[in-house]
Structures are given as C-alpha cells and as structure tokens.
Design a protein around this motif. Sequence first.
Motif, short mmCIF file in Angstrom:
data_model
loop_
_atom_site.label_atom_id
_atom_site.label_comp_id
_atom_site.label_asym_id
_atom_site.label_seq_id
_atom_site.Cartn_x
_atom_site.Cartn_y
_atom_site.Cartn_z
N ILE A 106 65.83 14.81 19.28
CA ILE A 106 66.72 15.82 18.68
C ILE A 106 65.87 17.02 18.31
N HIS A 107 66.20 18.18 18.91
CA HIS A 107 65.49 19.44 18.67
C HIS A 107 66.33 20.27 17.70
N GLY A 108 65.97 20.26 16.43
CA GLY A 108 66.71 21.03 15.43
C GLY A 108 65.91 22.23 14.97
N ASP A 109 66.48 23.00 14.07
CA ASP A 109 65.76 24.15 13.52
C ASP A 109 65.64 24.06 12.01
N GLY A 110 65.84 22.87 11.47
CA GLY A 110 65.75 22.70 10.02
C GLY A 110 67.11 22.75 9.35
N SER A 111 68.19 23.03 10.12
CA SER A 111 69.50 23.12 9.49
C SER A 111 70.18 21.78 9.33
N THR A 112 69.55 20.71 9.68
CA THR A 112 69.89 19.34 9.32
C THR A 112 70.57 18.53 10.40
N THR A 113 69.99 17.36 10.63
CA THR A 113 70.60 16.30 11.43
C THR A 113 71.15 15.28 10.45
N ILE A 119 70.44 3.89 15.24
CA ILE A 119 69.83 4.30 16.51
C ILE A 119 68.95 3.14 16.95
N THR A 120 69.20 2.65 18.17
CA THR A 120 68.40 1.56 18.74
C THR A 120 67.89 2.03 20.09
N SER A 121 66.58 1.90 20.31
CA SER A 121 65.99 2.36 21.57
C SER A 121 64.77 1.53 21.91
N ASN A 122 64.56 1.29 23.19
CA ASN A 122 63.34 0.63 23.62
C ASN A 122 62.21 1.64 23.82
N ALA A 123 62.53 2.93 23.72
CA ALA A 123 61.56 4.01 23.86
C ALA A 123 61.54 4.81 22.55
N ALA A 124 60.59 5.71 22.44
CA ALA A 124 60.39 6.47 21.20
C ALA A 124 61.63 7.27 20.81
N VAL A 125 61.78 7.48 19.49
CA VAL A 125 62.82 8.32 18.92
C VAL A 125 62.13 9.43 18.14
N VAL A 126 62.51 10.68 18.42
CA VAL A 126 61.93 11.84 17.74
C VAL A 126 63.07 12.70 17.19
N ILE A 127 63.01 13.00 15.89
CA ILE A 127 63.96 13.94 15.29
C ILE A 127 63.14 15.06 14.67
N ALA A 128 63.16 16.21 15.32
CA ALA A 128 62.43 17.39 14.86
C ALA A 128 63.40 18.30 14.11
N ASP A 129 63.76 17.88 12.91
CA ASP A 129 64.76 18.58 12.11
C ASP A 129 64.73 17.99 10.71
N SER A 130 65.31 18.68 9.74
CA SER A 130 65.52 18.03 8.45
C SER A 130 66.59 16.97 8.65
N ILE A 131 66.55 15.92 7.82
CA ILE A 131 67.42 14.76 8.03
C ILE A 131 68.15 14.42 6.75
N ASN A 132 69.49 14.33 6.86
CA ASN A 132 70.34 13.92 5.76
C ASN A 132 70.92 12.55 6.12
N VAL A 133 70.50 11.51 5.39
CA VAL A 133 71.00 10.16 5.61
C VAL A 133 72.30 10.03 4.82
N VAL A 148 58.55 5.95 16.18
CA VAL A 148 59.65 6.72 15.58
C VAL A 148 59.00 7.88 14.84
N THR A 149 59.41 9.11 15.19
CA THR A 149 58.86 10.31 14.57
C THR A 149 60.00 11.09 13.93
N LEU A 150 59.97 11.20 12.60
CA LEU A 150 60.96 11.97 11.85
C LEU A 150 60.21 13.10 11.17
N LEU A 151 60.31 14.30 11.73
CA LEU A 151 59.53 15.42 11.20
C LEU A 151 60.07 15.94 9.88
#
Length: 186
Positions: A106-113, A119-133, A148-151
């Motif tokens: 996920i390519h974000g600009d900081g405006s929030t994912t 999310i289930t994956s056999n490969a890497a997960v990258v979220i390049a954004d702010s994250i609201n759970v 798993v990379t959560l920037l």
Amino acid sequence: KADDFTISAATNSLTAGCLTFTSSTAGKSFALGKATKADIVLGQSAFDAFNASRVEIGQSGSSGNIDLGALVLSGPRLDLWANGGGDVTVSGAFNSTSSESIGLYIHGDGSTTELNANITSNAAVVIADSINVTADVTIDTTSGNANVTLLGGKPGGAAEGIYAGSTGLTLIIDAGGGTAFLGGDE
C-alpha cells in the motif's frame, strides 16, 4: 486508463507482466473484491481472470480512495496507490498466495490506511502510510515466513503513526520466521 472497467474473461486469461488500473478522472474511487461502494468496482471474478506478476490499482500520485474488500488473490503482487491524497481502507479479509516477494504493498502519503480486517499473505506485506486500526486485526505472513513492514507515515520518514481508532483494539503481527518492521523509512 478509464473511468469504468468491465472484465468478462475466464480464469487466468488476462496475461501480462503488470496490469495497471487507473482512472482518467482524478479522484475516482476503487472498490476491490467484495467491496461495492465506489466509482470503479473490480470484483473477485476480475481478479480471478488476472494472470500477471503484479496488479496495480491507481498509480503514483493517485488521489482516489481505495476500498479493499474481501479478496483472495493467487499469484500476483497487489499494489494500491493512494499517495496523491486518497485513503485506503482494508474492509474485508485479504488473502494472498503470491508468487512474488511482496503480496500486498500500500503506497500512501500519510493520509491514513484504515485496517478493519485481517491480512494473510505468504509473501511480504508493506504499508507505507499512517495506519488507523479500527477493529481487532491480524497481519499474518507465517505461511511464507515473510516480512511485515508498517512504516506508519509518509514515505521518506515523515512519521504520522500507527494508532487505534478507539481503546481496546488489538493489532497482531505474526511474521513467523520473517521480521516485523514498525516505523521508519522505506
């Protein structure tokens, strides 16, 4: 590039190295999988037709919102581009068995994912954004021992954060033999 896509093809019949879907009108929203409320909808059957190493929704600078509903993706990496002012919402469970090193980016600009589903994956997960759970969420890459990379902010280091929408919510990250990276630069 269009403001509507109709995909009526057999499973694995649309072959390409990369399939990119973007709107010709700025700000158009996408709904993926079982999500339905958007300007452009690509359902599960559309994704079943894709035989590609990568599927991109939007492109660098895209300003439309993306709603990732329940979706099972076999093979390609999925890139969601909302780094021009759009938001990404994971509203349904995403399950990827990718043949690529990254299953979801996920390519974000900081405006929030917003994370509302697992999310289930056999490969890497990258979220390049702010994250609201906004629900109890698990990110699981144990089947491939992938990272798993959560920037938690804008790419390039403008940290916005990883936070819960309300108290009592949990975010579980299980990377198996992989590594969980939280915060920092891409």
